[in-house]
Write an enzyme that holds these catalytic residues in place. Structure first.
Site, PDB file in Angstrom:
ATOM      1  N   ASP A  95      -1.055  11.984  -0.095  1.00 40.49           N
ATOM      2  CA  ASP A  95      -1.324  10.977  -0.890  1.00 40.49           C
ATOM      3  C   ASP A  95      -0.340  10.879  -1.959  1.00 40.49           C
ATOM      4  O   ASP A  95       0.450  11.823  -2.022  1.00 40.49           O
ATOM      5  CB  ASP A  95      -2.724  10.968  -1.403  1.00 40.49           C
ATOM      6  CG  ASP A  95      -3.347   9.483  -1.875  1.00 40.49           C
ATOM      7  OD1 ASP A  95      -4.322   9.184  -2.152  1.00 40.49           O
ATOM      8  OD2 ASP A  95      -2.348   8.755  -2.012  1.00 40.49           O
TER       9      ASP A  95
HETATM   10  C1  GLC Z   1      -2.937   5.900  -3.975  1.00 39.42           C
HETATM   11  C2  GLC Z   1      -3.825   5.809  -3.182  1.00 39.42           C
HETATM   12  C3  GLC Z   1      -3.838   5.705  -1.565  1.00 39.42           C
HETATM   13  C4  GLC Z   1      -2.680   4.683  -1.395  1.00 39.42           C
HETATM   14  C5  GLC Z   1      -1.625   5.283  -1.859  1.00 39.42           C
HETATM   15  C6  GLC Z   1      -0.556   4.408  -1.487  1.00 39.42           C
HETATM   16  O1  GLC Z   1      -2.710   6.776  -4.816  1.00 39.42           O
HETATM   17  O2  GLC Z   1      -4.943   7.076  -3.400  1.00 39.42           O
HETATM   18  O3  GLC Z   1      -5.284   5.437  -1.220  1.00 39.42           O
HETATM   19  O4  GLC Z   1      -2.852   4.570   0.136  1.00 39.42           O
HETATM   20  O5  GLC Z   1      -1.687   5.748  -3.154  1.00 39.42           O
HETATM   21  O6  GLC Z   1      -0.548   3.217  -2.348  1.00 39.42           O
END
Ligand code: GLC
Length: 733
Positions: A277
């Site tokens: 993430d």
């Molecule tokens: C965010 C979220 C994740 C998302 C990623 C890209 O922090 O936790 O669900 O896909 O960043 O946007």
């Protein structure tokens, strides 16, 4: 003779298809190997690096092979331009894979996933994912960071909005539908998306429902509650998973070899890749298990995270560690191999560019909007309907007072993670009612208050409107930014002074239909008795208003069922249907049993609950065979009759309970569901065939098994009002 020739033809066909796929896979592996052996160390860690957006510096890094993926770059033209740099200006011409959070639609925005899950309609949910894929892919996107499959038992957690609620069986069914919808029959189809099961794993178990917070659970809870939807994603062929921000019992998930290597890549044989993430590898420093980004990168890679999203931890600094034997080059090779494998499967080497004419043909196509309306309608849950105030009878109605901060709001319906959704595409409840009633019924609109602030200045105008009306429709709840990421709430009542406004309107003694718009269960005990009907409409996407109007007028008979428990009070949390018995199960008439002294222990509305404008009666539950081996199939049938005056859909639910095990088992577990359509007076026999193996659990020694003994079987239209019977699972002598 005919049978044999038919059989041989079919067998040949199957072998050809399987062999064909196998040959394709072998071909891809050969290409991956060939490419891998040409790559420098810098190009390898480049493939493992993902940045958000683009700029001149990133474009130069792409030329130098230092970036393998981008996210949040949107539009066919810009994506083709960036891709051209990777393919035609870098040394090896490896295409980028471009990702975006296409969670519940790209531009045609569908209900938020928690709402859509209340439809229990896996067919329609799959279709919505297919549409989202078509629209996003036409805009140059290859990869969606969806489905979000985190089980959530705590509605204080804002991200409960993004998943399918509290149950692993239902969550697994919703996950499978979305993965198949996004990925289609072949990832090489330019109008499909690589899917990404997230957030691996147990992110929804955050203590206090506070986002990013500590998760401390047993391996049994991990395997029985939080892992099943991810296993469903892998079984459905998901190409990627995303590791999470949270730790599990001391080990952050983005550095967790047990979950990533032992379970995901070991036990499950997952051959796709894992993306972190956002900076979740870099955050290992804040977690306190890495002293710097280099150590964080080593821990993330060693654990099995193959691509680093915005973490800047997979860098050429690692080369020295490979040279001195601290870090195995094999780990890097495996990560790059997985990434290249997906890029080949996506067909990006053969077709790196998207036809820029597709966008205008596909995005917001009328068929897509129609599907959005259908799924929105099915996602609505009727929670209360006294004095048959619903459906509104236009023949008897002269005036409706439409009150509330969300009644004509174009933003809330888009919900959290709205991708390219635009307010201009949204039909509000006010507009939906006007579309329905035209000039037949007068609608007096008065906002009454805001969602969050405490101004009461418009109360009187709303009260005046109510006094002039035959019925009051109040549209209240949460704005879109009150759920989703970093949006946990400690108080789950209606925000601001909305409850006060309901009480003020109730003083007029007019029937009140409360239409809720929210991204999580909210606590309603303080106003439930003041309203005549409650319609849970969540954040339903661009067709929100038409869907609600369809239900309020009876043009659509509501069929939604809750996939998450609605507590009476935030003090009851965590509260979920598949709880354990304890040694002193709740007995209101016995003081010394598990309860609160100031509140009933039951939820306000249970898992699986939802009313209809008709009635369904369940009779005659039967099992085909009440003594079963673990290799058998449990066959249960029940008669469901529509005893009302109008047709409707019913979600028939089957639960089981292992009465005595080597460990304690939940008092009930969902193991089957079917949507059935029944005309007035019609009866159907609904049958479930469930492999007995599915009734198993992890025993005292953490082995998955179906332990012999008595199992309760329960069938009904929610998790509380059920018909019951029993079966015996026996072990072969
Ligand atoms: C965010 C979220 C994740 C998302 C990623 C890209 O922090 O936790 O669900 O896909 O960043 O946007």
């Amino acid at each position: 003779m005919k049978f044999i020739s038919k059989f041989l033809f079919t067998l040949t066909l199957v072998i050809t298809v399987v062999l064909g796929q196998h040959l394709k896979d072998v071909e891809i592996e050969a290409k991956v190997n060939e490419l891998l052996h040409q790559m420098t160390f810098a190009e390898k860690v480049g493939q493992m690096t993902q940045f958000s957006g683009t700029n001149k510096r990133y474009e130069q890094m792409i030329r130098e092979g230092k970036i393998g993926s981008l996210l949040n770059v949107i539009g066919a033209e810009v994506n083709n331009r960036i891709q051209k740099i990777a393919v035609e200006e870098s040394r090896l011409g490896i295409p980028l894979v471009i990702g975006l959070d296409v969670i519940h639609g790209y531009r045609t925005i569908f209900p938020i996933p928690l709402a859509a899950s209340a439809s229990w309609d896996t067919v329609l949910i799959r279709k919505a994912a297919e549409i989202a894929a078509k629209e996003a892919a036409s805009a140059g996107i290859h990869w969606t960071f969806a489905p979000m499959v985190d089980i959530a038992r705590d509605p204080r957690w804002g991200r409960i909005a993004e998943g399918a609620g509290e149950d692993p069986f239902l969550g697994s069914a919703m996950t499978r539908a979305q993965v198949l919808g996004f990925q289609g029959k072949s990832l090489a189809d330019p109008l499909t998306l690589l899917a990404c099961g997230k957030h691996f794993v147990a992110y929804g178990g955050a203590e206090g429902g506070r986002d990013y917070n500590t998760v401390d659970i047993s391996e049994r809870t991990l395997r029985e509650i939080y892992l099943p939807p991810f296993k469903a994603a892998v079984d459905a062929g998901v190409g990627t998973l995303m590791s999470a921000f949270n730790e599990i019992s001391g080990v952050p998930t983005s550095a967790n070899q047990f979950t990533l290597r032992k379970i995901l890549k070991g036990e499950w044989g997952f051959d796709g890749f894992v993306v972190s993430d956002w900076n979740s590898i870099g955050e290992l420093v804040a977690h306190g298990i890495a002293k710097d980004r280099l150590e964080a990168g080593v821990k993330g890679l060693t654990a099995g995270v193959d691509m680093d999203m915005e973490g800047r931890c997979y860098t050429t600094d690692m080369e020295a560690l490979v040279a001195d034997g601290t870090l195995s080059d094999g780990l890097i090779e495996d990560a790059v191999r997985r990434i290249l494998r997906m890029k080949f499967k996506l067909g990006l080497f053969e077709h790196p560019y998207i036809d820029e004419n597709l966008q205008k043909k596909l995005i917001l196509h009328q068929d897509h909007i129609q599907t959005a309306l259908e799924l929105a309608r099915e996602s609505i849950v009727l929670l209360k309907n006294e004095k048959d105030v619903l459906p509104l009878n236009r023949k008897e109605l002269n005036t409706i007072a439409l009150i509330g901060p969300l009644a004509d709001d174009k933003d809330a319906p888009l919900g959290t993670w709205r991708c390219q959704g635009k307010q201009e595409d949204v039909v509000t409840v006010y507009e939906g009612l006007k579309n329905k009633f035209g000039d037949d019924v007068k609608i007096i609109y008065a906002k009454g208050c805001d969602v969050k602030n405490n101004s009461r200045s418009e109360f009187n105008k709303a009260i005046k409107a109510a006094r002039k009306a035959d019925v009051v429709v109040m549209v209240m709840g949460e704005s879109a930014d009150m759920s989703g990421e970093a949006a946990s709430r400690a108080d789950l009542n209606l925000p601001g002074v909305q409850a006060e406004l309901i009480n003020a309107i109730a003083e007029t003694n007019k029937p009140i239909v409360l239409v809720l718009m929210n991204g999580r269960p909210i606590t309603l005990s303080n106003i439930e008795s003041k309203v005549t009907a409650i319609v849970e409409s969540w954040h339903l996407g661009i067709q929100h208003g038409n869907a609600v109007a369809n239900v309020l007028t009876g043009d659509y008979n509501p069929s939604g069922k809750l996939t998450v428990t609605f507590p009476r009070s935030v003090g009851q949390i965590p509260i979920y249907y598949n709880h354990k018995s304890s040694g002193r199960p709740n007995n209101p008439s016995d003081k010394f049993t598990s309860k609160y002294i100031d509140l009933p222990s039951s939820p306000l509305y249970p898992f699986g609950y939802g009313l209809s404008y008709t009635e369904f009666r369940y009779t005659g539950i039967e099992v085909e065979n009440n003594r079963l081996l673990s290799t058998d199939e449990l066959v249960v049938s029940v008669n469901v009759k529509n005893t009302g005056k109008r047709g409707g859909d019913e979600v028939v639910q089957l639960y089981i309970r292992d009465m005595v095990g080597s460990v304690t088992r939940p008092v009930k577990e969902l193991k089957g569901f079917q949507r059935v359509a029944l005309e007035a007076g019609e009866q159907k026999t609904v049958q479930f065939q469930i492999p007995v193996r599915n009734l198993g659990a992890y025993d005292l020694d953490m082995n998955y098994t179906v332990e012999p003994g008595e199992f309760g079987i329960m069938v009904g239209g929610n998790s509380v009002n059920v018909l019951t019977t029993t079966v015996e699972v026996v072990r072969l002598k």
